[in-house]
Write a protein that holds these residues in place. Structure first.
Motif, PDB file in Angstrom:
ATOM      1  N   LEU A  11       0.829  -1.212   0.000  1.00  0.00           N
ATOM      2  CA  LEU A  11       0.000   0.000   0.000  1.00  0.00           C
ATOM      3  C   LEU A  11       0.860   1.258   0.000  1.00  0.00           C
ATOM      4  N   ASN A  12       1.929   1.243   0.827  1.00  0.00           N
ATOM      5  CA  ASN A  12       2.830   2.402   0.883  1.00  0.00           C
ATOM      6  C   ASN A  12       3.508   2.642  -0.466  1.00  0.00           C
ATOM      7  N   CYS A  13       3.933   1.551  -1.108  1.00  0.00           N
ATOM      8  CA  CYS A  13       4.575   1.664  -2.426  1.00  0.00           C
ATOM      9  C   CYS A  13       3.592   2.214  -3.453  1.00  0.00           C
ATOM     10  N   ALA A  14       2.382   1.695  -3.395  1.00  0.00           N
ATOM     11  CA  ALA A  14       1.360   2.147  -4.343  1.00  0.00           C
ATOM     12  C   ALA A  14       1.064   3.631  -4.144  1.00  0.00           C
ATOM     13  N   THR A  15       1.000   4.027  -2.858  1.00  0.00           N
ATOM     14  CA  THR A  15       0.735   5.438  -2.556  1.00  0.00           C
ATOM     15  C   THR A  15       1.860   6.326  -3.073  1.00  0.00           C
ATOM     16  N   ALA A  16       3.095   5.860  -2.850  1.00  0.00           N
ATOM     17  CA  ALA A  16       4.256   6.630  -3.304  1.00  0.00           C
ATOM     18  C   ALA A  16       4.257   6.761  -4.823  1.00  0.00           C
ATOM     19  N   LEU A  17       3.971   5.643  -5.488  1.00  0.00           N
ATOM     20  CA  LEU A  17       3.924   5.671  -6.960  1.00  0.00           C
ATOM     21  C   LEU A  17       2.826   6.602  -7.458  1.00  0.00           C
ATOM     22  N   ALA A  18       1.695   6.582  -6.763  1.00  0.00           N
ATOM     23  CA  ALA A  18       0.573   7.455  -7.156  1.00  0.00           C
ATOM     24  C   ALA A  18       0.951   8.924  -7.016  1.00  0.00           C
ATOM     25  N   ILE A  19       1.675   9.227  -5.909  1.00  0.00           N
ATOM     26  CA  ILE A  19       2.118  10.612  -5.687  1.00  0.00           C
ATOM     27  C   ILE A  19       3.077  11.044  -6.788  1.00  0.00           C
ATOM     28  N   VAL A  20       4.020  10.135  -7.114  1.00  0.00           N
ATOM     29  CA  VAL A  20       4.986  10.442  -8.177  1.00  0.00           C
ATOM     30  C   VAL A  20       4.263  10.643  -9.502  1.00  0.00           C
ATOM     31  N   ALA A  21       3.316   9.715  -9.796  1.00  0.00           N
ATOM     32  CA  ALA A  21       2.570   9.804 -11.057  1.00  0.00           C
ATOM     33  C   ALA A  21       1.775  11.100 -11.127  1.00  0.00           C
ATOM     34  N   THR A  22       1.147  11.449 -10.016  1.00  0.00           N
ATOM     35  CA  THR A  22       0.360  12.696  -9.967  1.00  0.00           C
ATOM     36  C   THR A  22       1.261  13.898 -10.198  1.00  0.00           C
ATOM     37  N   SER A  23       2.461  13.851  -9.566  1.00  0.00           N
ATOM     38  CA  SER A  23       3.413  14.952  -9.722  1.00  0.00           C
ATOM     39  C   SER A  23       3.873  15.070 -11.164  1.00  0.00           C
ATOM     40  N   LEU A  24       4.167  13.912 -11.768  1.00  0.00           N
ATOM     41  CA  LEU A  24       4.608  13.911 -13.168  1.00  0.00           C
ATOM     42  C   LEU A  24       3.514  14.439 -14.085  1.00  0.00           C
ATOM     43  N   CYS A  25       2.296  14.004 -13.834  1.00  0.00           N
ATOM     44  CA  CYS A  25       1.161  14.453 -14.655  1.00  0.00           C
ATOM     45  C   CYS A  25       0.946  15.957 -14.500  1.00  0.00           C
ATOM     46  N   ALA A  26       1.093  16.415 -13.252  1.00  0.00           N
ATOM     47  CA  ALA A  26       0.911  17.849 -13.000  1.00  0.00           C
ATOM     48  C   ALA A  26       1.971  18.661 -13.733  1.00  0.00           C
ATOM     49  N   ASN A  27       3.227  18.138 -13.685  1.00  0.00           N
ATOM     50  CA  ASN A  27       4.311  18.840 -14.374  1.00  0.00           C
ATOM     51  C   ASN A  27       4.088  18.834 -15.884  1.00  0.00           C
ATOM     52  N   ALA A  28       3.633  17.674 -16.413  1.00  0.00           N
ATOM     53  CA  ALA A  28       3.372  17.562 -17.844  1.00  0.00           C
ATOM     54  C   ALA A  28       2.264  18.519 -18.252  1.00  0.00           C
ATOM     55  N   SER A  29       1.230  18.592 -17.415  1.00  0.00           N
ATOM     56  CA  SER A  29       0.107  19.484 -17.695  1.00  0.00           C
ATOM     57  C   SER A  29       0.540  20.941 -17.652  1.00  0.00           C
ATOM     58  N   ALA A  30       1.405  21.273 -16.698  1.00  0.00           N
ATOM     59  CA  ALA A  30       1.885  22.642 -16.578  1.00  0.00           C
ATOM     60  C   ALA A  30       2.760  23.024 -17.758  1.00  0.00           C
ATOM     61  N   ASN A  31       3.580  22.072 -18.230  1.00  0.00           N
ATOM     62  CA  ASN A  31       4.469  22.341 -19.356  1.00  0.00           C
ATOM     63  C   ASN A  31       3.728  22.372 -20.686  1.00  0.00           C
ATOM     64  N   GLN A  32       2.631  21.618 -20.749  1.00  0.00           N
ATOM     65  CA  GLN A  32       1.853  21.552 -21.986  1.00  0.00           C
ATOM     66  C   GLN A  32       0.381  21.865 -21.709  1.00  0.00           C
ATOM     67  N   PRO A  33       0.091  23.118 -21.401  1.00  0.00           N
ATOM     68  CA  PRO A  33      -1.284  23.489 -21.044  1.00  0.00           C
ATOM     69  C   PRO A  33      -2.288  23.326 -22.187  1.00  0.00           C
ATOM     70  N   GLY A  34      -1.782  23.226 -23.402  1.00  0.00           N
ATOM     71  CA  GLY A  34      -2.682  23.036 -24.545  1.00  0.00           C
ATOM     72  C   GLY A  34      -2.806  21.591 -24.960  1.00  0.00           C
ATOM     73  N   ASP A  35      -2.397  20.680 -24.085  1.00  0.00           N
ATOM     74  CA  ASP A  35      -2.316  19.258 -24.414  1.00  0.00           C
ATOM     75  C   ASP A  35      -3.577  18.738 -25.113  1.00  0.00           C
ATOM     76  N   GLY A  36      -3.399  18.323 -26.373  1.00  0.00           N
ATOM     77  CA  GLY A  36      -4.486  17.697 -27.121  1.00  0.00           C
ATOM     78  C   GLY A  36      -5.498  18.632 -27.744  1.00  0.00           C
ATOM     79  N   VAL A  37      -5.419  19.918 -27.454  1.00  0.00           N
ATOM     80  CA  VAL A  37      -6.393  20.877 -27.989  1.00  0.00           C
ATOM     81  C   VAL A  37      -6.050  21.176 -29.449  1.00  0.00           C
ATOM     82  N   LYS A  38      -7.014  20.971 -30.324  1.00  0.00           N
ATOM     83  CA  LYS A  38      -6.800  21.249 -31.743  1.00  0.00           C
ATOM     84  C   LYS A  38      -6.842  22.756 -31.989  1.00  0.00           C
ATOM     85  N   VAL A  39      -5.917  23.238 -32.797  1.00  0.00           N
ATOM     86  CA  VAL A  39      -5.891  24.654 -33.143  1.00  0.00           C
ATOM     87  C   VAL A  39      -5.682  24.779 -34.650  1.00  0.00           C
ATOM     88  N   THR A  40      -6.520  25.588 -35.283  1.00  0.00           N
ATOM     89  CA  THR A  40      -6.465  25.769 -36.738  1.00  0.00           C
ATOM     90  C   THR A  40      -5.926  27.158 -37.077  1.00  0.00           C
TER      91      THR A  40
END
Length: 342
Positions: A11-40
């Motif tokens: 459980l502790n490992c899973a929690t730690a991995l989840a925190i890391v994953a959340t942090s990575l996702c947050a960083n990715a989202s912050a770096n790419q705020p337009g992620d997936g949005v189509k622009v013409t």
């Protein structure tokens, strides 16, 4: 190890991995705020103006936007598409020259002017310096004299032949107005067609030692072939007289009244798209290219590097050469998105 301790460890490992994953996702989202949005994007059909658009698309891609293949059309239609939401942005609006197109498409109610992509752009009439000095030609109205007009006559009708701009560009409206306002209709033929093909003939005549008269704008490659004050000189107008009647705008350049507003190129976004995409809005607000840089890129095109792949490479090379500045623009865009999400 007991079953309880093992479960807790997992459980502790899973929690730690989840925190890391959340942090990575947050960083990715912050770096790419337009992620997936189509622009013409929507650009003019002038290949020489594609370079700044490619730079803009590079930035939006790095912000995560899924940039679609740009639409290409004339300026008036371009503004209508942005106003109606058929396209999301351009980096090609001349603030003064294209204002009529902008207003007709809904103006500030439908679109957002985001920033000065390229300040200090010019338009006007030029002749070769040799002929100007030999005959004391300083003003476009000097061509009202038959003996002066004949110097630039290429078809034998007694009128000066001037290379003009293409219908749909906006400059043709100012030129037509000038011909009437300054009483030049009986003295000058304004030749329209494929501008760069006509200018190729103009440059050939110059190289053959013949007088030349033409309209042009800066930036673009012609200014690097027919160099101001070396090969050619700007002609003045007697007074500012523009089609919209707004004659209080600045038309002066180096002490000469060129008759066209000293202008700037702006980014324009569809208003709804801008409201939903603060990162794109901010990036296009701070992005800027010098007229010298675009003229230099245009010269590469004139020398043969004019395929779409060449222009994309030019843009990537420009970004690499200005990486620190480019990264600062991206950081401003990311910060704007973060602020908007709070």
């Amino acid at each position: 190890m007991s079953e309880f301790k093992l479960s807790r460890s997992i459980l502790n490992c899973a929690t730690a991995l989840a925190i890391v994953a959340t942090s990575l996702c947050a960083n990715a989202s912050a770096n790419q705020p337009g992620d997936g949005v189509k622009v013409t994007p929507i650009f003019p059909s002038i290949a020489e103006e594609r370079f700044r658009g490619e730079v803009a698309m590079e930035g939006l891609r790095e912000l995560g936007y899924k940039v679609q293949e740009p639409k290409e059309t004339e300026y008036g239609v371009m503004m209508m598409a942005l106003g109606s939401g058929d396209a999301d942005f351009t980096v090609h609006l001349w603030d003064k020259l294209h204002d009529k197109f902008y207003q007709q498409a809904g103006g500030d109610k439908a679109m957002v002017k985001a920033g000065d992509i390229m300040p200090g752009v010019l338009q006007g009439y030029l002749i070769d310096k040799k002929t100007a000095e030999a005959h004391g030609i300083k003003y476009i109205t000097d061509l009202k004299k038959p003996e002066i007009a004949k110097l630039f006559d290429t078809n034998g009708d007694g009128k000066a032949d001037m290379t003009g701009c293409n219908p749909g560009w906006g400059c043709e409206l100012v030129i037509a107005h000038h011909m009437k306002a300054y009483g030049l209709e009986k003295s000058i033929n304004v030749n329209q067609g494929s501008y760069f093909a006509l200018m190729a003939d103009t440059i050939t005549r110059y190289k053959e030692g013949q007088p030349i008269l033409y309209f042009t704008w800066v930036p673009q490659w012609i200014a690097t072939v027919l160099v101001e004050d070396k090969d050619v000189v700007w002609l003045e107008v007697p007074k500012t007289d523009l089609p919209d009647g707004n004659n209080d705008v600045n038309t002066m350049y180096n002490g000469k009244n060129l008759g066209f507003a000293v202008d700037k190129v702006e980014a324009v976004l569809n208003k709804d798209f801008a409201a939903k995409n603060p990162a794109a809005l901010k990036f296009l607000s701070v992005m800027q290219i010098t007229t010298a840089d675009e003229s230099a890129q245009n010269l590469k095109m004139q020398q043969g590097e004019k395929k779409p792949a060449d222009i994309r490479r030019h843009a990537k090379d420009w970004v690499a050469a200005h990486r620190q500045q480019f990264d600062a623009w991206l950081q401003s865009a990311r910060a704007a998105a973060t602020q908007a999400s709070k």
